[in-house]
Design a protein around this motif. Structure first.
Motif, PDB file in Angstrom:
ATOM      1  N   LEU A  14       6.051  -6.718   6.636  1.00 33.89           N
ATOM      2  CA  LEU A  14       4.759  -6.658   5.964  1.00 33.89           C
ATOM      3  C   LEU A  14       3.682  -6.286   6.972  1.00 33.89           C
ATOM      4  O   LEU A  14       3.809  -6.562   8.164  1.00 33.89           O
ATOM      5  CB  LEU A  14       4.418  -8.010   5.338  1.00 33.89           C
ATOM      6  N   LEU A  15       2.628  -5.673   6.488  1.00 33.08           N
ATOM      7  CA  LEU A  15       1.504  -5.299   7.344  1.00 33.08           C
ATOM      8  C   LEU A  15       0.383  -6.309   7.148  1.00 33.08           C
ATOM      9  O   LEU A  15      -0.254  -6.341   6.104  1.00 33.08           O
ATOM     10  CB  LEU A  15       1.008  -3.888   6.985  1.00 33.08           C
ATOM     11  N   PRO A  16       0.130  -7.173   8.135  1.00 32.28           N
ATOM     12  CA  PRO A  16      -0.928  -8.171   7.984  1.00 32.28           C
ATOM     13  C   PRO A  16      -2.298  -7.516   7.829  1.00 32.28           C
ATOM     14  O   PRO A  16      -2.568  -6.452   8.385  1.00 32.28           O
ATOM     15  CB  PRO A  16      -0.849  -8.975   9.285  1.00 32.28           C
ATOM     16  N   HIS A  17      -3.161  -8.170   7.076  1.00 33.58           N
ATOM     17  CA  HIS A  17      -4.519  -7.679   6.875  1.00 33.58           C
ATOM     18  C   HIS A  17      -5.237  -7.580   8.227  1.00 33.58           C
ATOM     19  O   HIS A  17      -5.171  -8.501   9.041  1.00 33.58           O
ATOM     20  CB  HIS A  17      -5.273  -8.618   5.940  1.00 33.58           C
ATOM     21  N   PRO A  18      -5.953  -6.480   8.484  1.00 34.02           N
ATOM     22  CA  PRO A  18      -6.569  -6.289   9.811  1.00 34.02           C
ATOM     23  C   PRO A  18      -7.672  -7.284  10.143  1.00 34.02           C
ATOM     24  O   PRO A  18      -8.044  -7.421  11.312  1.00 34.02           O
ATOM     25  CB  PRO A  18      -7.111  -4.862   9.737  1.00 34.02           C
ATOM     26  N   ASP A  19      -8.214  -7.987   9.154  1.00 32.32           N
ATOM     27  CA  ASP A  19      -9.302  -8.931   9.415  1.00 32.32           C
ATOM     28  C   ASP A  19      -8.812 -10.296   9.894  1.00 32.32           C
ATOM     29  O   ASP A  19      -9.614 -11.127  10.318  1.00 32.32           O
ATOM     30  CB  ASP A  19     -10.157  -9.131   8.160  1.00 32.32           C
ATOM     31  N   ILE A  20      -7.514 -10.524   9.823  1.00 29.23           N
ATOM     32  CA  ILE A  20      -7.000 -11.857  10.154  1.00 29.23           C
ATOM     33  C   ILE A  20      -6.990 -12.070  11.662  1.00 29.23           C
ATOM     34  O   ILE A  20      -6.474 -11.244  12.430  1.00 29.23           O
ATOM     35  CB  ILE A  20      -5.589 -12.063   9.577  1.00 29.23           C
ATOM     36  N   ARG A  21      -7.575 -13.192  12.083  1.00 29.44           N
ATOM     37  CA  ARG A  21      -7.573 -13.599  13.485  1.00 29.44           C
ATOM     38  C   ARG A  21      -6.662 -14.810  13.652  1.00 29.44           C
ATOM     39  O   ARG A  21      -6.481 -15.603  12.724  1.00 29.44           O
ATOM     40  CB  ARG A  21      -8.986 -13.947  13.945  1.00 29.44           C
ATOM     41  N   VAL A  22      -6.136 -14.951  14.862  1.00 29.56           N
ATOM     42  CA  VAL A  22      -5.207 -16.047  15.138  1.00 29.56           C
ATOM     43  C   VAL A  22      -5.728 -16.862  16.310  1.00 29.56           C
ATOM     44  O   VAL A  22      -6.095 -16.310  17.348  1.00 29.56           O
ATOM     45  CB  VAL A  22      -3.800 -15.506  15.464  1.00 29.56           C
ATOM     46  N   THR A  23      -5.757 -18.165  16.142  1.00 27.62           N
ATOM     47  CA  THR A  23      -6.160 -19.078  17.206  1.00 27.62           C
ATOM     48  C   THR A  23      -5.094 -20.157  17.349  1.00 27.62           C
ATOM     49  O   THR A  23      -4.571 -20.664  16.354  1.00 27.62           O
ATOM     50  CB  THR A  23      -7.516 -19.735  16.897  1.00 27.62           C
ATOM     51  N   LEU A  24      -4.782 -20.501  18.590  1.00 29.16           N
ATOM     52  CA  LEU A  24      -3.790 -21.522  18.884  1.00 29.16           C
ATOM     53  C   LEU A  24      -4.454 -22.739  19.503  1.00 29.16           C
ATOM     54  O   LEU A  24      -5.396 -22.608  20.294  1.00 29.16           O
ATOM     55  CB  LEU A  24      -2.734 -20.995  19.852  1.00 29.16           C
ATOM     56  N   ALA A  33       2.448 -27.143  18.682  1.00 31.61           N
ATOM     57  CA  ALA A  33       1.242 -26.314  18.686  1.00 31.61           C
ATOM     58  C   ALA A  33       0.713 -26.157  17.260  1.00 31.61           C
ATOM     59  O   ALA A  33       1.470 -26.168  16.283  1.00 31.61           O
ATOM     60  CB  ALA A  33       1.529 -24.946  19.292  1.00 31.61           C
ATOM     61  N   VAL A  34      -0.597 -26.004  17.164  1.00 32.08           N
ATOM     62  CA  VAL A  34      -1.269 -25.772  15.888  1.00 32.08           C
ATOM     63  C   VAL A  34      -1.752 -24.333  15.869  1.00 32.08           C
ATOM     64  O   VAL A  34      -2.232 -23.817  16.881  1.00 32.08           O
ATOM     65  CB  VAL A  34      -2.470 -26.729  15.714  1.00 32.08           C
TER      66      VAL A  34
END
Length: 303
Positions: A166-176, A264-265
Motif C-alpha cells: 500500500l502507498l501511505p498517505h504523504p501527509d502522515i508523520r511518524v514519531t517514536l 516503544a510507542v
C-alpha cells in the motif's frame, strides 16, 4: 573473484508491526536503518564480526550472532562454503523495542548472503528472501515492509506467504517514544489469550479495515483506525509505562499505539505531535526518548 574483493553492503529498515489493530498482518517500514557489510577473509583465519551502534555492547561475536548465524545456515542449506567471513554491522535500529530488529537482521543476512554468493558465481536464484525470512520469523508482518518498504498487508495461504503493498498517505508523520527498557517478543506474545470475545473480534476487524483507509486515503481517521481490541491491553503488565503512555496520548487525540510487541510507542499524525508527546512522556520519571522518523519506501537494498 577473490572473496576478499567481493564485499557486499546492504541496508535494511526498521519496521513497526500491527499499527494498533493489524496484529501479525500489517507493517510499515521506518527511516531507521542498519547497514551490514559482508566480505571474505583469508583461509586459515576465523570469522570476524564488528558492530557499531545499537547492540554493540551486547550482541555475540560468533555464529550465534543472528546475522552471521543466518548467513551460515543459508550456505549450509544451499551446499555452499566460502570459508571464513568478515561481517561489519552499523546499527541504528534499537534492539528489543518492537521495531523489527530481528526481522531486519534476518533480511540483511539473507540479502547480503545471497548477493555475496551470486558474485562468487553460485546459482542462488531459488533463494526467496521474503519467504525464507518470514519462515524464520514465523510471521511476515515485519519482514514484508523490511524487504519491500512502505506499508504492507501480509498473510499465509497454501503454505506460502503473500503480501499486498500500500502507498501511505504523504501527509502522515511518524514519531517514536522509546523507553530505556526492552521486552522479548516471546514474552509479550505469551500474554495474549488463546480466545477473545466475539464482540472484540468484530471491533478489531472493523478497525483494521479502517486502518487501511486512514493510512492510504483519509488520515483524519487515524485515531479511531489505530484502536486495538486484540493484543495491547492483554500485554499491559509487560509494559505498564508504555501502555499508560499510549492511553494518555490517545486521550489527548493522538493516534498512538504500541510498536510491534513493544515497549516503544509509535504515533501517527499529520501535524507535529512532539510537544504534546514530550509533555506526557516527561510524567514518567524514567522518561522516553522522543524522535521523528520517516516512512521508508525503498525497503532492503544492496548499496
Amino acid at each position: 573473484m577473490d572473496v576478499q574483493d567481493a564485499a557486499v553492503t546492504v541496508e535494511v529498515p526498521a519496521t513497526t508491526a500491527n499499527l494498533g489493530p493489524g496484529f501479525d498482518s500489517v507493517g510499515l517500514a521506518l527511516g531507521l536503518t542498519d547497514r551490514v557489510t559482508l566480505s571474505g577473509r583469508s583461509e586459515g583465519s576465523s570469522d570476524l564480526i564488528d558492530v557499531v551502534g545499537a547492540g554493540a555492547d551486547s550482541v555475540p561475536r560468533d555464529d550465534s550472532h543472528l546475522v552471521l548465524g543466518t548467513i551460515r545456515q543459508l550456505y549450509r542449506d544451499e551446499g555452499l562454503d566460502f570459508g571464513p567471513l568478515h561481517l561489519s554491522c552499523v546499527n541504528q535500529i534499537p534492539h528489543g523495542q518492537g521495531l523489527g530488529s530481528s526481522a531486519s537482521a534476518i533480511v540483511a543476512a539473507l540479502l547480503a548472503g545471497k548477493t555475496f554468493a551470486q558474485r562468487q558465481g553460485a546459482d542462488v536464484s531459488g533463494i526467496d528472501v521474503f519467504q525464507i525470512a518470514s519462515d524464520m520469523e514465523g510471521h511476515p508482518d515485519n519482514v514484508a515492509p523490511c524487504v519491500f518498504g512502505g506499508m504492507n498487508i501480509s498473510w499465509d495461504e497454501d503454505g506460502r506467504w503473500n503480501l499486498a503493498q500500500l502507498l501511505p498517505h504523504p501527509d502522515i508523520r511518524v514519531t517514536l517514544a522509546i523507553p530505556d527498557t526492552v521486552l522479548s517478543t516471546r514474552t509479550a506474545r505469551d500474554l495474549i489469550p488463546a480466545m477473545i470475545a466475539h464482540k472484540d473480534a468484530v471491533r478489531n476487524s472493523a478497525r483494521t479495515a479502517l486502518l487501511v483507509h486512514a493510512f492510504t486515503t483519509d488520515p483524519s481517521l487515524l485515531l479511531p483506525a489505530t484502536e486495538d481490541f486484540l493484543h495491547q491491553r492483554y500485554r499491559r503488565e509487560a509494559y505498564p509505562r508504555t501502555y499508560r503512555l499510549v492511553c494518555e496520548l490517545r486521550e489527548r487525540g493522538l493516534a498512538a499505539a504500541v510498536s510491534g510487541a513493544g515497549p516503544a510507542v509509535i504515533v501517527f499524525s499529520t501535524t507535529d505531535p512532539v510537544d504534546v508527546l514530550a509533555d506526557v512522556a516527561r510524567s514518567d520519571p524514567h522518561g522516553f526518548q522522543v524522535t521523528h522518523t520517516q516512512i521508508n519506501t525503498t525497503g532492503a537494498r544492496v548499496l
